[in-house]
Structure formats: C-alpha cells, structure tokens
Design an enzyme around this catalytic site. Sequence first.
Site, PDB file in Angstrom:
ATOM      1  N   LYS A  67     -10.192   0.526  -2.434  1.00  0.00           N
ATOM      2  CA  LYS A  67     -10.115   0.256  -0.993  1.00  0.00           C
ATOM      3  C   LYS A  67     -10.333   1.547  -0.209  1.00  0.00           C
ATOM      4  O   LYS A  67      -9.441   2.398  -0.171  1.00  0.00           O
ATOM      5  CB  LYS A  67      -8.751  -0.348  -0.642  1.00  0.00           C
TER       6      LYS A  67
ATOM      7  N   LYS B  39      -6.756   3.433  -3.365  1.00  0.00           N
ATOM      8  CA  LYS B  39      -7.162   3.403  -1.958  1.00  0.00           C
ATOM      9  C   LYS B  39      -7.331   4.824  -1.476  1.00  0.00           C
ATOM     10  O   LYS B  39      -6.564   5.717  -1.854  1.00  0.00           O
ATOM     11  CB  LYS B  39      -6.078   2.657  -1.170  1.00  0.00           C
TER      12      LYS B  39
ATOM     13  N   ASP C  27       0.857  -1.186   0.000  1.00  0.00           N
ATOM     14  CA  ASP C  27       0.000   0.000   0.000  1.00  0.00           C
ATOM     15  C   ASP C  27       0.892   1.235   0.000  1.00  0.00           C
ATOM     16  O   ASP C  27       1.424   1.625   1.040  1.00  0.00           O
ATOM     17  CB  ASP C  27      -0.923   0.018   1.230  1.00  0.00           C
TER      18      ASP C  27
END
Lengths: 321, 288, 477
Positions: A257, A221, A158
């Site tokens: 996300k 995300k 991430d």
Amino acid sequence: MVAPPTASGLTPEFADVTRDESSLRRFLHGLPGVDQVGVEQRAAGLGTRSIKKASKLWAIDTAISMVDLTTLEGADTVGKVRSLCAKARRPDPDRPEVPKAAAVCVYPDLVETAVRALAGSGVGVASVATAFPSGRSSMRVKIADTELAVAAGASEVDMVIDRGAFLSGRYGQVFDEIATIKHACGDAHLKVILETGELATYDNVRRASWLGLLAGGDFIKTSTGKVSPAATLPVTHVMLQAVRDWHDSTGELRGVKPAGGIRTTKDAIRYLVAVHEVAGPEWLSPELFRFGASSLLNDLLMQRRTQLDGHYSGPDYVTVD
Amino acid sequence: MSDRMSVLKTYKLFIGGAFPRSESGRSYPVNDHRGNFLANAAQASRKDVREAVTAARKAFPGWSGATAYNRGQVLYRVAELLEGRREQFIAEVAASEGVQAKRAQSIVDGAIDRWVWYAGWTDKLAMVFGSSNPVAGPYFNFTMPEPTGVAGVLAPQQSSLLGLVSVLAPVIATGSTAVVVSSLDRPLPAITLSEVLATSDVPGGVVNILTGRAAELGPWLASHADVNAIDLTGAPESMRADLERAAAGTVKRVLRAPSSEPDWTRAPDISRLKRYLEHKTVWHPVGV
Amino acid sequence: MTTWEYAPAPENRDIANLKPNYRMFVDGEFTEGTGEPLKTVNPATEEVLAEVSTASTSDVDRAVKAARRAHDRVWGKMPGAERAKYVYRIARMIAERARELAVLESLDNGKPIKESRDVDVPLASAHFFHHAGWADKLSYAGYGPDPRPVGVAGQVIPWNFPLLMAAWKIAPALACGNTVVLKPAETTPLTALVLAEIVQQADLPPGVVNILPGAGDVGAAVVEHPGVDKVAFTGSTDVGKIIQRAIAGTGKKLTLELGGKAANVVFDDAPLDQAVEGIVNGIFFNQGHVCCAGSRLLVQESVADELLEKLRARVSTLRVGDPLDKNTDVGAINSAEQLRKITDLVASGEAEGAERWTSACPLPDKGFFFAPTVFSGVSQAMRIAREEIFGPVLSVLTFRTPEEAVAKANNTPYGLSAGIWTDKGSRILWMAQKLRAGVVWANTFNRFDPTAPFGGYQESGFGREGGRVGLEAYLDV
C-alpha cells in the site's frame, strides 16, 4: 523474541532467520542491495507506459476499488467521517456502477463511527494504530491502541514501525513489535507502515519490507502521509519486489500500500503499471494492493467521466466530502 | 701493442629475456660503413617472430599491471645503464652509422636523454590522456588510457640507436610490450641495447629484439593475430601498403611511416605514445 | 481475476511527414542521384515507405569535390566561434523536430518509439550541442595550440541508430572544421536526409555536409575516393577490415567502430533486481541491434539459478510489436536479412546443445520480429558465445571466481564494452581494470553521452567518439 507470528506459515528457512537478533541481522543484510539510480530509472521508464481507452477505464475502476479513503487529521469529526463513508460506499452518486472504495481509514476513536456508517457495504474500516504517526510510545500503549481499534470493529489495522529502533539496527525489537501487534489484531488485517521517507535508502526499504513480511504483516505500506517524501514509485517498486520474492519463497501473497502524495489518475495508473509488471497481474486486486489517499478518488472519478463522456470533466461534477 | 687476441662478441637475438640464436640457424655478416666486417648477426625467422610475440604477450599482464611509478623507474634505469656503457655505444654507433666520434657521442647522449624523457611520461599518461566526463545523468564517468598490448616495431633502418630508442621507448612507457625488428644493416647497437635491457629491471619479454630483414619478418608481424599494433617505420617503402593491409586482418593499430626517415635528434612529442594507448570509459551510478 | 491488456497506444505516423520520394543532398541541394533508386521498407509491416535516390560513383565524386571546395574556401578557415553557431543551430533544430524525427526513425528502422523518442533523438541533439562548443576551444583540447582539420571526411554509418550515428559522425567533424560526405545505411536512409534538411535550414554553406544514400558500393566509393582525407566507419568488423585494407597505403586517417560480443558479468553480491534490468537493457535495447550489446551474460554460479529465474520472468513482460506503440519494448528486426542471420545463429545454438528459452509473447503476423530469447548452458566454444548475433538473443555462461570471469570475458577478439554487477567497490575497480574493453559499465549498461568517449579495443576498432579524445579523429594531429 516472541513466538513466530501465527498467521504466516514461515518456512523452516525463515523460521531460522527470525530465531535471534543476529540471525535476523545477517538475513536482512544479506538481501541483495538496491541500486538507487537503477531502480529510479526503471520506475521512470515504466512510468512512460501509455494507458489508453478501455485499459485506462479498467485501470480507473480498479484504482477506485483499491482506495483506502483516508482522513487522519486532528480536526476529524464524526460528521467528516460519515461523509467520507458515504463517499466510499458510492463514490459517484450519479453513476452507481462505479466500484466502491476498499476501505475508510481513520484514527481509532472514529472507528466506531465508520463501522456504523459502512455496515453492510463491504467497505472495510481501517484504523491507524501504535502511536501513529511517530510510533513513539510504549508497547503497552501500542497494544492498547490496537485493541481499541479492533474492539471498535476495525477490519484492518495500519501500524507504524519504530523507525528509531530500525535505524539503530534493533531489528529484533521491530520484529517483536510487529508480531505482537499482529497477534493483537486477531482477525483484522495488519498493514505495516515502514515510513520509507525516514528510512533514507532503498536498501533500508528492502530490509524493512522483509522485516514486515517476516513478522506477519499482511500488507507493507510506505508512509503515514505525515512525512515527506511519502509514497514514491521507486520505493513502491522495491516493496513490490519484496512481496513478489516473498511469494516466490513461501507461496504466500502479501499486499503493498503506497500512501500519501498520490493525487492524480496519472499517478495511480503509473502505480498500477508497476504492480502489473513488477509484482505481477495477480496483485492487481484490492486484496493485495491499496492506495492510501484522500484527494485521489475525486480525480479518478473525474477522469472516469472524461473517458465515458468523451469530453473533459470538472471538479464541480464530483462531490467534495 | 698487446699481442693478445680480443674476444669477439656473438650477437644473438633477444627473446623473453634470453639471448637465443635464430631457430633457423641463419646468420648474416654485418659490415661497417666502409664495408669492413664487424660481426655476424643472427638472422631471425618467422618462428623467431612467433616466439618473440609469445614472450611479449606473456610479459604484457605484468608490465601493464605494474604501477606507472615502477615503469618510470625501470625506464630511467635503462638510461642509467646506457650512460654506464656510453663509450661502447659511441663506438658501435660510429662503426655502424659511419659518423664521427663527436656525432656518435651526441647520438648516444640523445638516446640516453630519450629514455629519461619517456621515463617521466609513465605516470603522467593517465593525467594527460584521461578525463573525468560530466555526463548528463547520475553517473561518475571517467576515461583512462590503457596500453594497447603487444606492438610489432619495425625499427628505423638508418638510425641504429637513437631511432631505435625513439620508437621503442614510447611502446613500453605506455605499458605495452614490444617485438622489434632492428635495422638490417646496422643491428649491433640494438643487440647491445638488449644487453642493457637484460641487465636493467625491464622484465623479460617486455622488449624482444630480432635482427634480420624487416621485409621478411614484417609480414609475419603484421598478420600475427596476437599483435595489436604495428609500427612501419623501418619497413621498405614498397611493402608498407601490403603490411597495412595485412594488419587490417585483425584491425591492428598502424603507425604509418613517413616517406623518409625522420630526424630523430628533434625533440619528441606525444604522438607515438598516443598510438599505443586505448581509452577505456567507465560508468558507475551515483546514489545512496 | 481480470487481465489488464494495454490498449494500443500508437504514435501518429503522420507526424513523420513521410514523403513518397527522398533525394540525396549534395553541395547544399537535394538532387536526384544517378544510382539505382532504392525502396526503404518499414520492417514492422514490410510496406515500402519511400523511394530514395542513390548515388553513383560520379555523384560521390561530385560530393567529395563539393566538400573539398567547402572545406578549402569556407568551413576550414571559418573562425571556430562562427562554426560553433552553425553546429548549435543543428542541435536546436533536431530538438525542435524531435517528435517528427523519432516517428520517422521508428518507421524506417523498426525500433520502438520510446527509444527513438527518449534515446536516439535527444542524444543526437546533445551530440551536436556538446561538439558545437568545442569548435572555438580546440586549442585547449590537448592537440597543440592551433590544431587544424583533416579536410574531407568520408563517413559510413550503420542502420541500428541511423540518426544518432549520423550525429556522432557529423558533429565532431564539423566542429573541428572538416566537411563531410556521409553515407547512411541502405535500409535506413530517411532520418539522415531529414538531418540534411536541417543542415539546409540551418544555412550551412553548401558542400559542408553531403548525404549520399546507397548500398555498400556507394560506401566503398566514398571510402576509396582519393579526395577523402579521413574515413570514419561504424559497422561490422568484417566490413571494417575491408575498409582498413582498402585505404592501406593511401595515408587517409581512419577510425573504426566495429562489432562486439560484450560480457555482462554478474557477481553473487550484485543488486539483483537492477542487474536484471541491466541485462535486459543490455541485450534487448534496440532489439539487440547494438554493437556494444551485453550479449554474453556471465553469472556467478552461486546465484545463477535465482538470477535466471528472475530474468526469464522479467523478459516475459517485454512487449514485442508495433514500433510506433508507446508501450512497445522490443520492436522489429531491421531487415529480412538480419532476421535470417539471427534465426540461423539461434538454430546453431540449439544444435550445439545450449538450452533455449524464448518469451511466449505474441508476435505480429507481418513484419520482421523475433521473440526475446535466452540461451543457458552456453559454453565458450559455441557460436552463440563467440559471434555477434545483433539480435534479441542472450547467451548465458557461468563462472566461479573473479579471475575466471575476467578470463572468459576477455576471451574474444572483440573489445568494445563490458558490464560488471557487484556491490563491492574494490571489485568493480579491479574488474574495470582487467576487462579489455573500451567502455565498461558498472552497475549499469548501455549508457551514452557526448562527453563520454566510446570505442573499442582489438577487433572492435580504434579511435573514439565523444569527449575530448574523440576530437583527435577529426584533427590533423
């Protein structure tokens, strides 16, 4: 600019878009605008869907299977990570049929611990990287950060984008960073954190989403969880529209996300409704949608019990990890 | 006494800025209040109504799209020119209405002042009739008045100039355009007024004046699908209900007439302006 | 992949407190009307909901006389501050009984509960609340120092927003000191009669509000009654013309809120996702039973394909079905008659060569339903581009330039509303000026508020409802 990302089979049109800084800018600024009031109203409207009975139970189980169980604290320890891993493998020890979480998300130095604790479970290990959460470091450090995580066995990375570069319009730089990190990830899946709370407008969220997709992010995300506001429904709507439009253009499926601030089952179900009705039913899978959360899982478990037991449950009946 | 023969004026219609005779070729004699012949006036027909409505419709986008400031200046200019032909109007009003010179003077002065009054309204309408509306949501919301469109005006039968100006000026002050049927028996001031309008800055077609019988032309105006509003002031009382019914065919705005002709010397109010205004409410979201 | 079917989430119909019989409300009392009783039907199931007594000509006469008495003796001369408090009470009581009214409205009308709950009922309450405050401030409204009420208002309302339209009619009338005789629509009388109950509970003087159910003949009797000073009608343009004719020569004050065929204009720089939402909201809100519905979509050619694709995908997600289900987006068509009209016009669209696309959504077996439908390749000459369909049917036309968009948008005898979608501010304002319509929504659609005047140009009627200018209809000015 660096070579186009290897993983994304960019159509000629999009390859052209990323040719140079000015093409990229033209493309991003040519995307349709997002009307704030309109998107917020749509999000609020969909938020009134009433999900009951079997459809609620399905949503709860699906949401559980989408949780990236996260701990990103300075105080994180090996012990804390291990217990989180145990929780991810078997969220409700009394109920083995409860699906496992999608992944455990930790800082790079704790990846090894998590990998070991989750071996053979099918639960992924995600590591934040690239000078998380601010992204304020040199490219060398960011690459090293990523390589460290991947070498330690992270199956997912991430990364954060450089919001400073984005806001000052240096889109090429942001693109290059993402593409470079994607390359450093090897087989690991890359989630690109836009930190939408710092992007200020939905137009920027849309542009950053496309930038992340063009540069090869497997997921986009919302947030690090360290900036307020973190994930919101309308921001997630805009990102879901981006992956839907990406799919319409390229045939590729990319994921979304939302992370941070999603604490209750009610919240999670609202997100799933958005996934279902904005992006489409095919996104209702941990392959394409995740929740970055820590406390959400326990509320999902509690509500699951309430659904099945026919009476309200309490916090003492789910494990605190 | 000079033995020179005076040159008499041919009184014609006023359509689209031009002065045609009636397409019907008809005319009728106009007498003064004692029954002495004054002139022949053109007797407009339904086809003249049709032409006039076409001209008024054609003029509407330009006139309604002009700035309010510009419309105000144009109306004020009408007052200026009227002032310059004051003596002529006094003579015509005196002849037409059978009033003493002093009374005719005061009528003409009143008509001039009325143009000035309405000229001042053009750039205040939006302020007085518009609003910003505090809706309960993230929207900027405002209401603005807009001109209704083409108005058919059956002008007063008695008051040949002041009454005419009182019913016409509010129409064009709002940005609407007008097709006027003048007083049947007292049409000459209306025609002379049209000469003033033609030489002022009022664009052709904004005002169209037909002389003739309201009883004959009224039904064509009231039923014309491209007319948006109708003023029944000069309609014969026996026909008013029928005209109103005809106007319903295209949901026209109807200005009903009081049973007797109003005292036009009284100070005007905004009620006539309101009849030629639509309200448009605009919504827009407020966001970043 | 497993599909996610939302389980039924029906609102409890018991909340509606449905009674087997409803009676008309005259002079402060619920009394049996002497007209032929009508049966009101749930359009989603075709079951009879209740029997409703209707008014006869003599009932209309009694109601108008009661209204006259109430006006002359009490309401017309009551200080505005006192009138205000009555109207505030009504606003509050509607809010208190909001859920009951919402469920009842959905049962009787067929509209989805989420709309009756989130739009109709809250707006009805807001309308009373807003107008209540005017009652003692009329001298500041721009109609002179002490504007007087008109007298007795005869009001006839449609079936598409039964309670909300009653509120739009009654609230300003009462605030300005008028008394009312209101006829709700034949197919949707119930919420107006619960409103009558609220009027009674709020202790309004007898005769101030009278509600007379019935069909068109009752409406005609109300409109034509010589004791009525002011007529307000919301409904079709055809009936509006009949009413305007009927009162010609009587001197009655008249306001008409009639039909529409609104253009919703989308430019190529529009915020497309929100435009799609606005289009959907514009035509599928309330099953398209909306006079100001955005029933003509005008799309700039350069973006037409992309927009249509997005639109069809979005319309496919609309859930059609049980109005009481909280997840229903599109409910039942209000009556068999209306369904027939929609079906006929859709058939004409196909016959005239427009390309029909209809959502594949499942429809209930019983009840009056029509799946959301989008016609593309529509030309201005087709009936579906000119006639008000009043159903979930969208006609899509294209344009190339702003001038063409304006010309096509204005090419209709109607002029109620219009929509504009573009990110360019100056173009929005230019369009807003050019469109001949009483309400222009830019980058939004179908928004309503008691402070925002609503009403039409041309054959969409005259007079406004809401805001300061809306008061004029109920003042003797």
